[in-house]
Design a protein around this motif. Structure first.
Motif, short mmCIF file in Angstrom:
data_model
loop_
_atom_site.label_atom_id
_atom_site.label_comp_id
_atom_site.label_asym_id
_atom_site.label_seq_id
_atom_site.Cartn_x
_atom_site.Cartn_y
_atom_site.Cartn_z
N ARG A 90 56.80 39.98 40.06
CA ARG A 90 55.87 40.31 38.97
C ARG A 90 56.26 39.62 37.67
NH1 ARG A 90 55.26 46.44 38.71
NH2 ARG A 90 57.17 46.33 37.46
N LEU A 91 57.52 39.26 37.53
CA LEU A 91 57.94 38.54 36.32
C LEU A 91 57.22 37.21 36.18
CD1 LEU A 91 61.84 39.03 36.40
CD2 LEU A 91 60.18 40.26 34.98
N PHE A 92 56.86 36.58 37.30
CA PHE A 92 56.29 35.24 37.27
C PHE A 92 54.77 35.24 37.13
CE2 PHE A 92 60.29 34.94 39.53
CZ PHE A 92 60.88 33.82 38.98
N VAL A 93 54.11 36.28 37.61
CA VAL A 93 52.63 36.26 37.67
C VAL A 93 52.00 37.44 36.95
CG1 VAL A 93 52.53 34.93 39.81
CG2 VAL A 93 52.75 37.42 39.93
N GLY A 94 52.75 38.11 36.11
CA GLY A 94 52.21 39.28 35.43
C GLY A 94 51.09 38.98 34.46
N LYS A 95 50.94 37.74 34.03
CA LYS A 95 49.93 37.40 33.03
C LYS A 95 48.65 36.82 33.60
CE LYS A 95 52.75 38.66 29.77
NZ LYS A 95 52.50 39.93 29.05
N VAL A 96 48.56 36.67 34.92
CA VAL A 96 47.36 36.07 35.50
C VAL A 96 46.38 37.17 35.92
CG1 VAL A 96 48.68 34.11 36.35
CG2 VAL A 96 48.27 36.04 37.86
N PRO A 97 45.07 36.84 35.97
CA PRO A 97 44.09 37.83 36.43
C PRO A 97 44.41 38.27 37.86
CG PRO A 97 43.00 35.96 35.41
CD PRO A 97 44.43 35.58 35.56
N GLY A 98 44.28 39.55 38.10
CA GLY A 98 44.61 40.04 39.43
C GLY A 98 46.07 39.87 39.74
N TYR A 99 46.91 40.16 38.76
CA TYR A 99 48.34 39.86 38.88
C TYR A 99 48.98 40.58 40.07
CZ TYR A 99 49.69 44.49 37.22
OH TYR A 99 49.89 45.85 37.13
N ALA A 197 42.99 33.89 45.65
CA ALA A 197 43.06 35.30 45.27
C ALA A 197 42.85 35.48 43.77
CB ALA A 197 44.40 35.89 45.69
N ILE A 198 43.43 34.59 42.96
CA ILE A 198 43.29 34.68 41.51
C ILE A 198 41.85 34.38 41.09
CG2 ILE A 198 43.98 33.59 39.33
CD1 ILE A 198 46.78 33.21 40.61
N ILE A 199 41.24 33.37 41.70
CA ILE A 199 39.83 33.05 41.39
C ILE A 199 38.93 34.22 41.72
CG2 ILE A 199 37.88 31.58 42.05
CD1 ILE A 199 39.92 29.31 42.49
N MET A 200 39.14 34.83 42.87
CA MET A 200 38.34 36.00 43.27
C MET A 200 38.59 37.18 42.33
SD MET A 200 38.88 35.66 47.40
CE MET A 200 37.94 37.11 47.84
N ALA A 201 39.85 37.36 41.93
CA ALA A 201 40.18 38.47 41.03
C ALA A 201 39.50 38.30 39.68
CB ALA A 201 41.70 38.54 40.86
N GLY A 205 36.75 40.78 37.83
CA GLY A 205 37.11 41.42 36.57
C GLY A 205 38.48 42.07 36.54
N TYR A 206 39.35 41.72 37.48
CA TYR A 206 40.69 42.30 37.47
C TYR A 206 41.53 41.64 36.39
CZ TYR A 206 39.32 44.10 42.06
OH TYR A 206 38.66 44.72 43.08
N LYS A 207 42.25 42.44 35.65
CA LYS A 207 42.98 41.96 34.48
C LYS A 207 44.44 41.63 34.81
CE LYS A 207 39.32 42.82 31.99
NZ LYS A 207 38.49 41.71 31.50
N SER A 208 45.11 41.10 33.78
CA SER A 208 46.54 40.84 33.92
C SER A 208 47.31 42.15 33.76
CB SER A 208 47.00 39.81 32.89
OG SER A 208 46.72 40.28 31.58
N SER A 209 48.62 42.07 33.88
CA SER A 209 49.44 43.27 33.92
C SER A 209 49.42 44.03 32.59
CB SER A 209 50.89 42.91 34.27
OG SER A 209 51.71 44.05 34.20
#
Length: 439
Positions: A90-99, A197-201, A205-209
């Motif tokens: 989670r440290l690496f991808v916490g800022k992307v949509p659908g983290y 997965a990120i594009i779909m998220a 409308g799924y947000k970052s962490s």
């Protein structure tokens, strides 16, 4: 009986039994016996040879690596290692949509790199990530699809039980070279799935962490280091010549067991249950190997591999066309066969063809395992599909609409790995394990 009739009888009877619910190992053995007798083989000679083939098929020191790596994966699943890897990812991808979905992919890659099992990864990460994603409003079908499609990275990023099985079936291909060759394809597979997965998220409308970590990133990373250190110990020991792949499996079990005790997640009762589960799964694999040894003998006797090779070569002498057809066939077969029997059946058939078009044994092995890994996410016999759906408590129909797009990305990664050997052979070449990183 001609070769074509023998081929139709062997595989036709096998798939009829498969559809009828006969266990795969029993179906392989029965289909082999039927074909052998129909081909005019003397029963007394065949029965004696079949018994010898069964014994010689499982009489291998290298095969001991499979139960040890399986046990290591089970220990990690129950020993608190998976939870620490999730926090680290989670440290690496916490800022992307659908983290959370991206975290699931990255955690599967980390866990797979330690356990070497796609089913173990799907089970461990599904049970951890599913409730978290549900709490943040993720569609359970989407969450399950991401977990299912990213789990096969575990059989490519070393250590990998299926790559060891291929090494044995192919006649002793270097396990170290196969392990090194699996890194880039495994990472590519994970990155491609994560991208979709990120594009779909983002579209959903799924947000970052929004989670505020109570501990510093350094503390989270420090907690994950002992788990990730297992990969360095195993791979470093194999490459440095300190121990074989089989001995590496023992080291992995001891190390992960010690971690589970230190983390206070494992007790005597849990160890007993893990050993019992590993014994059952290992006996199933050994039975498959034994029955597949009979099938290999029957195929050699009837000339099936040579006939298939001649048939493929008659279509075209272009390596790219042949490899495309081979991939198409393996993808379709991966939808119906589990990974272990598929490796045992198709290695002796397609490895000579791959060699004839200039493909190295290491390159073909990674391509084969990648095909079967992709097949494990598709119905009707996808092991990761059923485990992932079972953990998430969702139906296959709801998950499939999300899997389709990720499946397309996985196939794209497969084609790149197939037609560009550098992705597989570069690291083994730099390690001095293969003579070239191209055709």
């Amino acid at each position: 009986m001609g070769v074509i009739q023998a081929t139709v009888l062997l595989f036709g009877s096998f798939f009829v039994m498969l559809l009828g619910g006969v266990p795969i190992s029993a179906g392989i053995g029965i289909a082999s016996i039927i074909t052998a007798l129909a081909s005019g083989m003397d029963f007394s000679i065949f029965s004696l040879t079949a018994a010898q083939r069964c014994f010689s098929g499982v009489d291998s020191f290298s095969l001991l690596a499979l139960p040890f790596f399986s046990l290591g994966g089970n220990i990690m699943n129950k020993g608190g290692i998976a939870k620490r890897l999730v926090r680290f990812a989670r440290l690496f991808v916490g800022k992307v949509p659908g983290y959370l979905a991206a975290t699931n992919v990255l955690a599967n890659m980390f866990f797979g790199a330690v356990s070497g099992s796609s089913v173990a990864a799907a089970s461990a990460m599904g049970s951890i990530m599913g409730p978290l994603e549900k709490d943040e409003g993720y569609d359970p079908n989407y969450s399950a699809a991401v977990n299912i499609c990213s789990a096969p990275t575990g059989i490519l990023i070393p250590p990998s039980g299926p790559l060891i099985l291929y090494s044995i079936t192919a006649g002793g291909v270097s396990v170290a070279a196969l392990f090194m060759g699996g890194y880039i394809p495994g990472i590519m597979l994970g990155v491609f799935v994560a991208g979709i997965a990120i594009i779909m998220a983002k579209k959903m409308g799924y947000k970052s962490s929004t989670i505020v970590e109570t501990e510093s990133p350094w503390k989270v990373a420090f907690d994950a280091i002992p788990s990730l250190l297992a990969v360095i110990i195993v791979m470093g020991g194999i490459l440095a010549g300190f121990f074989t792949a089989t001995e590496a499996g023992v080291v992995l079990c001891l190390y992960c067991g010690a971690l589970g005790i230190v983390y206070k997640e494992l007790h005597a009762r849990e160890f007993y249950e893990l050993l019992a589960d590993t014994m059952v799964s290992s006996s199933t694999i050994l039975f498959l190997i034994a029955s597949s040894s009979i099938m290999s003998y029957v195929m050699s006797y009837t000339g099936i591999p040579a006939a298939i090779s001649a048939g493929l070569m008659s279509i075209s002498n272009n390596r790219y066309v042949i490899l495309f057809i081979m991939n198409l066939f393996l993808l379709i077969m991966g939808m119906f066969l589990d990974l272990t029997p598929a490796v045992l059946i198709f290695t002796p058939i397609f490895l000579p063809i791959a060699r004839s078009v200039g493909m190295s044994d290491v390159h073909f092995g990674v391509m084969l395992i990648m095909n079967m890994g992709i097949g494990s996410v598709t119905p009707p016999v996808g092991s990761c599909l059923f485990v992932g759906c079972g953990i998430a408590k969702v139906g296959i129909e709801g998950v499939t609409k999300y899997i389709v797009k990720m499946f397309a990305a996985m196939v794209l990664a497969l084609l790149l790995v197939t037609f560009m050997p550098i992705f597989t052979l570069l690291i083994p070449y730099l390690c001095g394990l293969v003579p070239s990183f191209w055709w």
